[in-house]
Scaffold this motif. Structure first.
Motif, PDB file in Angstrom:
ATOM      1  N   VAL A 240      19.930   4.981  47.001  1.00 31.51           N
ATOM      2  CA  VAL A 240      18.883   5.014  48.015  1.00 31.51           C
ATOM      3  C   VAL A 240      18.566   6.486  48.251  1.00 31.51           C
ATOM      4  CG1 VAL A 240      18.262   4.470  50.404  1.00 31.51           C
ATOM      5  CG2 VAL A 240      19.677   2.876  49.081  1.00 31.51           C
TER       6      VAL A 240
ATOM      7  N   ASN B  17      15.315   9.353  49.872  1.00 29.25           N
ATOM      8  CA  ASN B  17      14.122   9.537  50.695  1.00 29.25           C
ATOM      9  C   ASN B  17      13.261  10.629  50.092  1.00 29.25           C
ATOM     10  OD1 ASN B  17      14.434   7.839  53.191  1.00 29.25           O
ATOM     11  ND2 ASN B  17      16.376   8.930  53.221  1.00 29.25           N
TER      12      ASN B  17
ATOM     13  N   ALA C  68      11.957   5.802  52.428  1.00 30.89           N
ATOM     14  CA  ALA C  68      13.142   5.458  51.646  1.00 30.89           C
ATOM     15  C   ALA C  68      12.771   4.608  50.432  1.00 30.89           C
ATOM     16  CB  ALA C  68      14.144   4.713  52.510  1.00 30.89           C
TER      17      ALA C  68
ATOM     18  N   VAL D 193      14.633   2.706  46.721  1.00 32.31           N
ATOM     19  CA  VAL D 193      15.835   2.295  46.008  1.00 32.31           C
ATOM     20  C   VAL D 193      15.583   2.544  44.531  1.00 32.31           C
ATOM     21  CG1 VAL D 193      17.351   0.368  45.423  1.00 32.31           C
ATOM     22  CG2 VAL D 193      16.426   0.569  47.733  1.00 32.31           C
TER      23      VAL D 193
ATOM     24  N   ALA E  87      12.255   0.695  49.657  1.00 36.71           N
ATOM     25  CA  ALA E  87      13.516   0.223  50.238  1.00 36.71           C
ATOM     26  C   ALA E  87      13.310  -1.037  51.073  1.00 36.71           C
ATOM     27  CB  ALA E  87      14.157   1.322  51.082  1.00 36.71           C
ATOM     28  N   GLU E  88      12.192  -1.120  51.791  1.00 37.16           N
ATOM     29  CA  GLU E  88      11.981  -2.277  52.665  1.00 37.16           C
ATOM     30  C   GLU E  88      11.714  -3.555  51.885  1.00 37.16           C
ATOM     31  OE1 GLU E  88       8.036  -0.123  52.236  1.00 37.16           O
ATOM     32  OE2 GLU E  88      10.047   0.474  52.744  1.00 37.16           O
TER      33      GLU E  88
ATOM     34  N   THR F 295      13.378  -4.300  49.077  1.00 37.32           N
ATOM     35  CA  THR F 295      14.585  -4.581  48.320  1.00 37.32           C
ATOM     36  C   THR F 295      15.599  -5.251  49.232  1.00 37.32           C
ATOM     37  OG1 THR F 295      14.156  -2.616  46.997  1.00 37.32           O
ATOM     38  CG2 THR F 295      16.362  -3.546  46.866  1.00 37.32           C
TER      39      THR F 295
END
Length: 140
Positions: A5, A7, A102, A104, A117-118, A120
């Motif tokens: 992860v 940013n 963020a 992944v 990220a949101e 995943t």
């Protein structure tokens, strides 16, 4: 291999995990949209350049091939790592994959992918059934 992860920094640069940098290429990586999912692919320099070398052996007068290569060329990027191992992906590709904040980064043996990220799902444990299925299908 692996999952990380990360940013984006304020200048929209993304730090590539140090363990991946040499595998992707000593100085650069190719980035292109995944045509099956709204994510980006990080393609190792050696893999991309060997594939391109095969295609470049074709006659330059091949109009259909030239059009296909143009479609790939205009939708991909060759990005150099800065001294801190960061890349700056174009806003157009970031928008395609809805990447901001963020992300992944997932290894997939031949290349890596970058996902929002949101989007995943959190993974609490190793998915053994999925791993067994993949290994059996590949005779691994």
């Amino acid at each position: 291999m692996g999952k990380f992860v990360r940013n984006f920094d304020p200048k929209k640069r993304l730090t590539i995990p140090s363990v991946w940098r040499d595998a992707l290429g000593p100085k650069c990586v190719y980035v292109m949209p995944d045509t099956q999912n709204h994510c980006l692919q990080l393609i190792p320099k050696d893999m991309m350049e060997s594939r391109l070398a095969e295609l470049q052996r074709q006659p330059i007068s091949n109009v259909q091939l030239n059009a296909l290569l143009a479609a790939i060329g205009e939708n991909s990027e060759m990005l150099e790592f800065d001294v801190q191992g960061r890349i700056r992906i174009s806003d157009r590709l970031l928008a395609y994959a809805n990447l901001k904040g963020a992300v992944v980064m997932k290894g997939s043996i031949r290349m890596a992918t970058i996902w929002p990220a949101e989007e995943t799902p959190a993974e609490a444990a190793v998915d053994v059934a999925k791993l067994q299925s993949a290994m059996a299908a590949l005779n691994f």
